[in-house]
Design an enzyme around this catalytic site. Structure first.
Site, mmCIF file in Angstrom:
data_model
loop_
_atom_site.group_PDB
_atom_site.id
_atom_site.type_symbol
_atom_site.label_atom_id
_atom_site.label_comp_id
_atom_site.label_asym_id
_atom_site.label_seq_id
_atom_site.Cartn_x
_atom_site.Cartn_y
_atom_site.Cartn_z
ATOM 1 N N SER A 71 -43.921 -90.256 48.441
ATOM 2 C CA SER A 71 -44.233 -90.245 49.869
ATOM 3 C C SER A 71 -45.610 -90.845 50.199
ATOM 4 C CB SER A 71 -44.116 -88.796 50.345
ATOM 5 O OG SER A 71 -44.273 -88.707 51.711
ATOM 6 N N ASP A 286 -45.047 -93.355 56.681
ATOM 7 C CA ASP A 286 -45.620 -93.007 55.383
ATOM 8 C C ASP A 286 -44.879 -93.789 54.288
ATOM 9 O OD1 ASP A 286 -43.228 -91.669 55.180
ATOM 10 O OD2 ASP A 286 -44.083 -89.878 54.256
ATOM 11 N N ASP A 290 -40.243 -91.205 55.883
ATOM 12 C CA ASP A 290 -39.601 -90.036 56.492
ATOM 13 C C ASP A 290 -40.527 -89.390 57.513
ATOM 14 O OD1 ASP A 290 -41.440 -88.849 54.811
ATOM 15 O OD2 ASP A 290 -40.045 -87.378 53.974
ATOM 16 N N ALA A 381 -46.452 -81.415 63.226
ATOM 17 C CA ALA A 381 -47.484 -82.236 63.872
ATOM 18 C C ALA A 381 -47.710 -83.529 63.086
ATOM 19 C CB ALA A 381 -48.779 -81.445 63.981
ATOM 20 N N ARG A 505 -54.150 -71.569 54.964
ATOM 21 C CA ARG A 505 -52.985 -71.401 54.093
ATOM 22 C C ARG A 505 -53.162 -72.248 52.819
ATOM 23 N NH1 ARG A 505 -50.233 -76.182 54.579
ATOM 24 N NH2 ARG A 505 -48.437 -75.557 53.342
ATOM 25 N N ALA A 506 -52.495 -71.823 51.772
ATOM 26 C CA ALA A 506 -52.538 -72.601 50.536
ATOM 27 C C ALA A 506 -51.646 -73.822 50.711
ATOM 28 C CB ALA A 506 -52.036 -71.757 49.376
ATOM 29 N N ARG A 514 -55.882 -75.188 52.985
ATOM 30 C CA ARG A 514 -56.175 -75.966 54.187
ATOM 31 C C ARG A 514 -56.633 -75.041 55.303
ATOM 32 N NH1 ARG A 514 -54.435 -80.691 52.397
ATOM 33 N NH2 ARG A 514 -52.395 -80.876 51.417
HETATM 34 C C1 16G Z 1 -44.517 -81.745 52.197
HETATM 35 C C2 16G Z 1 -43.436 -81.428 53.188
HETATM 36 C C3 16G Z 1 -43.944 -81.521 54.612
HETATM 37 C C4 16G Z 1 -45.187 -80.666 54.781
HETATM 38 C C5 16G Z 1 -46.203 -80.969 53.723
HETATM 39 C C6 16G Z 1 -47.301 -79.949 53.763
HETATM 40 C C7 16G Z 1 -41.093 -81.997 53.037
HETATM 41 C C8 16G Z 1 -40.096 -83.099 52.875
HETATM 42 N N1 16G Z 1 -42.345 -82.378 53.037
HETATM 43 O O1 16G Z 1 -44.904 -83.080 52.289
HETATM 44 O O2 16G Z 1 -42.947 -81.083 55.461
HETATM 45 O O3 16G Z 1 -45.749 -80.880 56.041
HETATM 46 O O4 16G Z 1 -45.614 -80.896 52.448
HETATM 47 O O5 16G Z 1 -48.215 -80.190 52.745
HETATM 48 O O6 16G Z 1 -40.763 -80.826 53.150
HETATM 49 P P1 16G Z 1 -49.242 -79.108 52.298
HETATM 50 O O7 16G Z 1 -48.470 -77.879 51.889
HETATM 51 O O8 16G Z 1 -49.996 -79.751 51.201
HETATM 52 O O9 16G Z 1 -50.114 -78.829 53.480
HETATM 53 MG MG MG Z 2 -42.735 -88.861 53.208
#
Ligand code: 16G
Ligand code: MG
Length: 539
Positions: A71, A286, A290, A381, A505-506, A514
């Site tokens: 991604s 990205d 997606d 967001a 949150r983790a 974050r």
């Molecule tokens: C992943 C998730 C996305 C989420 C992000 C949060 C999918 C396909 N992708 O990229 O939805 O916003 O993680 O990242 O579910 P974080 O947990 O590092 O903040």
């Molecule tokens: Mg992606």
């Protein structure tokens, strides 16, 4: 021909020795599947092949998808995730099996774990298994595909290689294959089928309307670039003008580098080198397409981001108005996460009067919550999102007897929207067409779209801590339960700021936590983010 358990063990072990597990790594199937340095993924992808076959066998030979992508991550990373038969994310209970197989220490342990899963789930290992797969444009992709094929061969699964696709295109293909012989086939299970379906739907939705505003799209130098150009060709320049930039897929080191949806959203600025014309529409995808965010600069050269919240609001307004005109009684609902800007949630609830549900971060959570509505609109967001039309909503629309041409128009538009929107998962290309089609209906440019509400200034900070697993949340990640006492300290800080809100949150994808903060002014939002981050540093 049936094989004995002993023959199976030796067959898997034979292939597995070619894909040794790197020492000292703990793998985990997280929100985005497995994701790490591409050079460490060979054994993981091989084992995902075994698991995909198990999953297909468990589901009577329905086709399972395997997508190889990382991604928005840097070029050296890669990743792999499974797609369930209806084009959805892998069922959560299977994530444990994925993690288990990936971490087996030896070939022996792997084969044992594999047989143990089969036994626990009563899977007949001689039944058919069908798997399709694709990859993005990363340099490590071809070698990982080879590892995946070995995994599939080791357990005698049938497979089709779809080569290079966007993630949502593979989700689409999986759903098409598994619905082909049902009463509601989703479409032709090919890349061309995808372009044809979206292009036709876009032409119908925008029929008789002015051309949408010209859009320039930053494709993050990833797979979305060539695919978007192809889609635009199917639609035709009579209907849309799409100008694709950052489309150097052969310059592998440029992937997601200072461009793309994640860069624009987190930095809240333009991709490097983009020189925008004022009041023109721009978007960034990205690396696996997606996810999408839009933006523009105004006459004073001020940058305005039109993120997932703005997309959700635009789409909700449009669908709500169409339903009102049509007279079809369907319940619309919005799903957001804690990251949704406070102004967007207020606009949706108070002005549009559409119910808003909040779920934890990650597409699968939003997707499931959206399925509870007749028409469920979900967007994070950060630009992940789509719209789901329930089967009963589709039936109501298809069987509706319009009393006048206005009603008929509205119902036709709603039905074509359902075809235009990739309902398997958020899809940057499909979302791009959705947004531009709405702008064409409204005869709006980006500034009119942006008028609905004004974002509260916000800041997202990444903080590295000793143990992110110590951070446990409740209330859709909006409040910390652990470490004990921390939430009370955050509350005390937030109270001091007008329109203040902050949560911690983790991360599910990085070894960090974050911090999100928003407040009435930019200065206050930044200050609140820093102060909450400081609370974590003493831990
Ligand atoms: C992943 C998730 C996305 C989420 C992000 C949060 C999918 C396909 N992708 O990229 O939805 O916003 O993680 O990242 O579910 P974080 O947990 O590092 O903040
Ligand atoms: Mg992606």
């Amino acid at each position: 021909m049936d094989s004995t358990p002993q023959e199976r063990l030796s067959q898997i072990a034979k292939f597995s020795t070619l894909h040794p597990r790197p020492e000292g790594h703990k793998f985990a199937y997280g929100t985005a599947g497995f994701r790490l340095l591409g050079s460490l993924l060979d054994s993981v992808v091989f084992r995902v092949g075994l698991l995909a076959a198990l999953r297909s066998r468990k589901l009577d030979g329905e086709t399972i998808g395997v997508m190889i992508t990382a991604s928005h991550n840097p070029p050296d990373d890669n990743g792999v995730k499974l797609i369930d038969p209806q084009g959805e994310m892998l069922e959560a209970s299977w994530e444990t099996y994925a993690t288990k197989l990936a971490n087996a220490e030896t070939d022996d342990e792997l084969t044992k774990d594999y047989l143990a899963v089969a036994e626990a789930l009563k899977i007949n290992l001689d039944s058919p298994a069908n798997v399709v797969f694709a990859r993005d444009t990363r340099a490590s992709g071809p070698a990982l595909v080879a590892a995946l094929k070995d995994g599939l061969q080791a357990v005698a699964a049938d497979y089709t290689d779809y080569r290079i696709l966007t993630t949502p295109q593979l989700h689409y293909v999986v759903k098409c294959i598994n619905t082909a012989t049902t009463a509601t086939p989703y479409g032709k299970p090919t890349e061309e089928g995808y372009y044809e379906k979206l292009a036709t739907a876009f032409q119908i939705v925008t029929m008789g309307k002015p051309k949408p505003p010209v859009i320039t799209v930053d494709a993050a130098n990833g797979v979305g670039g060539p695919k978007l150009k192809e889609l635009a060709r199917y639609i035709g320049s009579d209907h849309i003008d799409i100008n694709v930039v950052k489309d150097e897929i052969d310059a592998v080191e440029k992937l997601n580098h200072q461009c793309g949806a994640d860069f624009v959203k987190t930095q809240q600025k333009l991709p490097l080198g983009l020189e925008p014309a004022s009041l023109e529409l721009y978007a960034s995808l990205d690396g696996d397409a997606d996810r999408i965010v839009f933006y523009y600069v105004d006459e004073a050269s001020k940058f305005h981001l039109l993120d997932g919240d703005k997309i959700a609001s635009l789409v909700a307004m449009f669908i709500r108005d169409l339903l009102a005109v049509s007279g079809v009684d369907l319940q619309v609902g919005i799903v957001q996460t804690a990251y949704a800007n406070g102004s967007s949630s207020k606009y949706l609830t108070d002005i549009l009067k559409v119910p808003v549900t909040v779920t934890p971060t990650g597409v699968k959570h939003l997707h499931h919550a959206a399925q509870l509505f007749d028409i469920g609109i979900y967007f994070e967001a950060n630009g992940h999102g789509t719209v789901l039309f329930s089967n009963s909503a589709m039936k109501s629309l298809e069987s509706f007897e319009a009393q006048n041409p206005g009603q008929q128009d509205a119902v036709t538009t709603l039905l074509s929207l359902a075809a235009l929107i990739n309902q398997t998962v958020g899809d940057a290309l499909s979302d791009l067409l959705l947004v531009t089609a709405i702008l064409s209906h409204k005869v709006w440019g980006p500034d009119e779209w942006n008028l609905a509400y004004t974002d509260l200034p916000n800041r997202l900070v990444r903080v590295v801590v000793k143990d992110r697993m110590a951070f446990k949340t409740e209330d859709a990640e909006r409040r910390l339960v652990e470490p004990k006492g921390l939430q009370a300290q955050i509350d005390a800080l937030v109270k001091k700021y007008k329109s203040g809100r902050s949560f911690v949150r983790a991360s599910g994808t990085e070894d960090a936590v974050r911090v999100y903060a928003e407040a009435a002014t930019r200065l206050e939002a930044d200050e609140l983010a820093v102060k909450v981050s400081d609370l974590l540093k003493v831990l």
